[in-house]
Motif scaffolding. Structure first.
Motif, PDB file in Angstrom:
ATOM      1  N   SER A 181       0.829  -1.204   0.000  1.00 58.62           N
ATOM      2  CA  SER A 181       0.000   0.000   0.000  1.00 58.62           C
ATOM      3  C   SER A 181       0.863   1.254   0.000  1.00 58.62           C
ATOM      4  CB  SER A 181      -0.933   0.007   1.212  1.00 58.62           C
ATOM      5  OG  SER A 181      -0.201  -0.066   2.417  1.00 58.62           O
ATOM      6  N   LYS A 182       2.012   1.226   0.668  1.00 56.22           N
ATOM      7  CA  LYS A 182       2.924   2.381   0.698  1.00 56.22           C
ATOM      8  C   LYS A 182       3.468   2.674  -0.692  1.00 56.22           C
ATOM      9  CE  LYS A 182       5.811   5.445   2.582  1.00 56.22           C
ATOM     10  NZ  LYS A 182       6.708   5.803   1.482  1.00 56.22           N
ATOM     11  N   SER A 183       3.847   1.640  -1.430  1.00 51.80           N
ATOM     12  CA  SER A 183       4.379   1.831  -2.781  1.00 51.80           C
ATOM     13  C   SER A 183       3.329   2.454  -3.703  1.00 51.80           C
ATOM     14  CB  SER A 183       4.850   0.499  -3.360  1.00 51.80           C
ATOM     15  OG  SER A 183       5.941  -0.014  -2.626  1.00 51.80           O
ATOM     16  N   ILE A 184       2.084   1.971  -3.597  1.00 53.75           N
ATOM     17  CA  ILE A 184       1.009   2.505  -4.438  1.00 53.75           C
ATOM     18  C   ILE A 184       0.667   3.934  -4.025  1.00 53.75           C
ATOM     19  CG2 ILE A 184      -1.376   2.191  -5.203  1.00 53.75           C
ATOM     20  CD1 ILE A 184      -0.950  -0.843  -4.612  1.00 53.75           C
ATOM     21  N   TYR A 185       0.638   4.177  -2.728  1.00 56.27           N
ATOM     22  CA  TYR A 185       0.361   5.522  -2.205  1.00 56.27           C
ATOM     23  C   TYR A 185       1.375   6.526  -2.756  1.00 56.27           C
ATOM     24  CZ  TYR A 185       0.256   9.317   1.270  1.00 56.27           C
ATOM     25  OH  TYR A 185       0.206  10.539   1.882  1.00 56.27           O
ATOM     26  N   ASP A 186       2.666   6.185  -2.728  1.00 50.94           N
ATOM     27  CA  ASP A 186       3.709   7.076  -3.251  1.00 50.94           C
ATOM     28  C   ASP A 186       3.597   7.232  -4.760  1.00 50.94           C
ATOM     29  OD1 ASP A 186       4.872   7.589  -0.765  1.00 50.94           O
ATOM     30  OD2 ASP A 186       6.146   5.805  -0.880  1.00 50.94           O
ATOM     31  N   PHE A 187       3.268   6.147  -5.433  1.00 54.82           N
ATOM     32  CA  PHE A 187       3.115   6.180  -6.887  1.00 54.82           C
ATOM     33  C   PHE A 187       2.013   7.155  -7.289  1.00 54.82           C
ATOM     34  CE2 PHE A 187       1.362   4.465 -10.892  1.00 54.82           C
ATOM     35  CZ  PHE A 187       2.513   4.381 -11.656  1.00 54.82           C
ATOM     36  N   VAL A 188       0.877   7.101  -6.591  1.00 61.63           N
ATOM     37  CA  VAL A 188      -0.262   7.969  -6.915  1.00 61.63           C
ATOM     38  C   VAL A 188       0.067   9.426  -6.651  1.00 61.63           C
ATOM     39  CG1 VAL A 188      -2.630   8.567  -6.286  1.00 61.63           C
ATOM     40  CG2 VAL A 188      -1.999   6.170  -6.590  1.00 61.63           C
TER      41      VAL A 188
END
Length: 340
Positions: free
Chosen positions: A231-238
């Motif tokens: 979830s952290k990786s996706i959060y940063d990506f967005v």
């Protein structure tokens, strides 16, 4: 030494090169600090409108014209007519911000050379999209670097570096604006060093070791979300791509999986997410509604989608989206099979 001590701000003839709004911040700082900007070089006007029958000048051109600064807009940087016109301004130094790659005949023309204001802490994130790429990877700090141009992209000798902290809740717009201001201040400081030191200006060579991360230009496919991540990786990506160009995914109906047909896909743009502390064991991309919030399964925790845009609709809060979109549990978001 005599030349260096006698040089005044008005004696230093500057040509500024840049195109987008990010570059305007530095140009504006030079003008406000009474530097002698004798000309501006920017991209040719771009066709806009449905049929491309009107031309839109760059942000830098608009600012330059408002301040009565001559503007050059070459199609090709090696054009002989442009080179001669550029030479006629007798620049002592050139300042580049968010512009195209320059040939040696251009960057080597002024006696003090040409320096670039780059939005990263070089040698990391060399390339066209340093702000986005740093945030997409979850960096907590970035910055700006001024360096002299040479034959390779973003590899020249460094003059100054200034760091900038990235808050966990920040998006690209916040960092963009912060680095625009920091870059402008750093460019002014760099020019003051040129006035003071002249040809004896100290520089630092970039390490010969290849940088860990690069920052190539971002295309549409680079913005497709991979839900098979933390979830952290996706959060940063967005947040690293919000508000522009924005990440996207496919919203698919589960019914098509059950009847064996190909899933009907609708493009869904995702502009803002929020991390949760609730672990999940559902298949990545699974959607659910909890406490009136739209959530999606990742490899570790549920991730809340806060702002989105369905094809043909306006950007909206997820809560408003749910009010008009019934049975969201009958849909899922399709995941890429690999991380970008």
């Amino acid at each position: 030494m005599k030349e260096r001590n006698s040089m005044k701000k008005e004696d230093l003839r500057i040509i500024f090169m840049g195109t987008p709004e990010f570059a305007v911040g530095t140009l504006e700082a030079l003008i406000e600090n009474k530097f002698n900007v004798v000309a501006v070089v920017t991209q040719p006007d771009k066709p806009v409108g449905r049929h491309g029958n009107s031309l839109q000048p760059s942000a830098v051109k608009q600012y330059a014209q408002a301040h009565c600064i001559p503007v050059l807009q070459p199609e090709k940087m090696k054009n002989e007519t442009f080179i001669e016109e550029l030479r006629s301004f007798r620049a002592d130094i050139q300042v580049v911000v968010a512009f195209r790659m320059l040939p040696e005949v251009v960057w080597n023309m002024p006696r003090f050379g040409t320096f670039n204001v780059h939005a990263s802490l070089l040698p990391q994130y060399r390339g066209a999209a340093p702000i986005n790429r740093a945030m997409m990877r979850g960096e907590t700090q970035t910055g700006v670097t001024t360096f002299f141009l040479d034959h390779e992209i973003d590899t020249g000798k460094m003059i100054l570096q200034k760091s900038f902290d990235i808050p966990d809740e920040a998006d690209v717009e916040y960092v963009y604006n912060g680095l625009m201001k920091l870059g402008a201040l750093t460019a002014v400081e760099t020019l003051n060093l040129v006035l003071e030191k002249g040809l004896e200006l100290p520089t630092i060579a970039q390490p010969e070791v290849s940088p860990l991360y690069a920052a190539p230009k971002i295309f549409k496919d680079d913005c497709l979300i991979c839900w098979n991540q933390s979830s952290k990786s996706i959060y940063d990506f967005v947040r690293g791509l919000s508000p522009y160009p924005g990440t996207w995914t496919y919203l698919c109906a589960k019914a098509h999986l059950e009847d064996g047909k190909n899933a009907k896909k609708t493009v869904l743009k995702v502009y803002k997410t929020k991390k949760t502390t609730e672990e999940c064991c559902e298949e990545c991309g699974t959607l659910r509604v909890k406490n009136n919030a739209l959530q999606v399964a990742t490899t570790d925790y549920w991730l809340e989608i806060e702002e989105l845009q369905l094809t043909g609709k306006k950007r909206m809060k997820a809560k408003d989206f749910l009010n008009g979109f019934q049975h969201i549990e009958q849909f899922y978001v399709e995941s890429k099979t690999e991380s970008i």
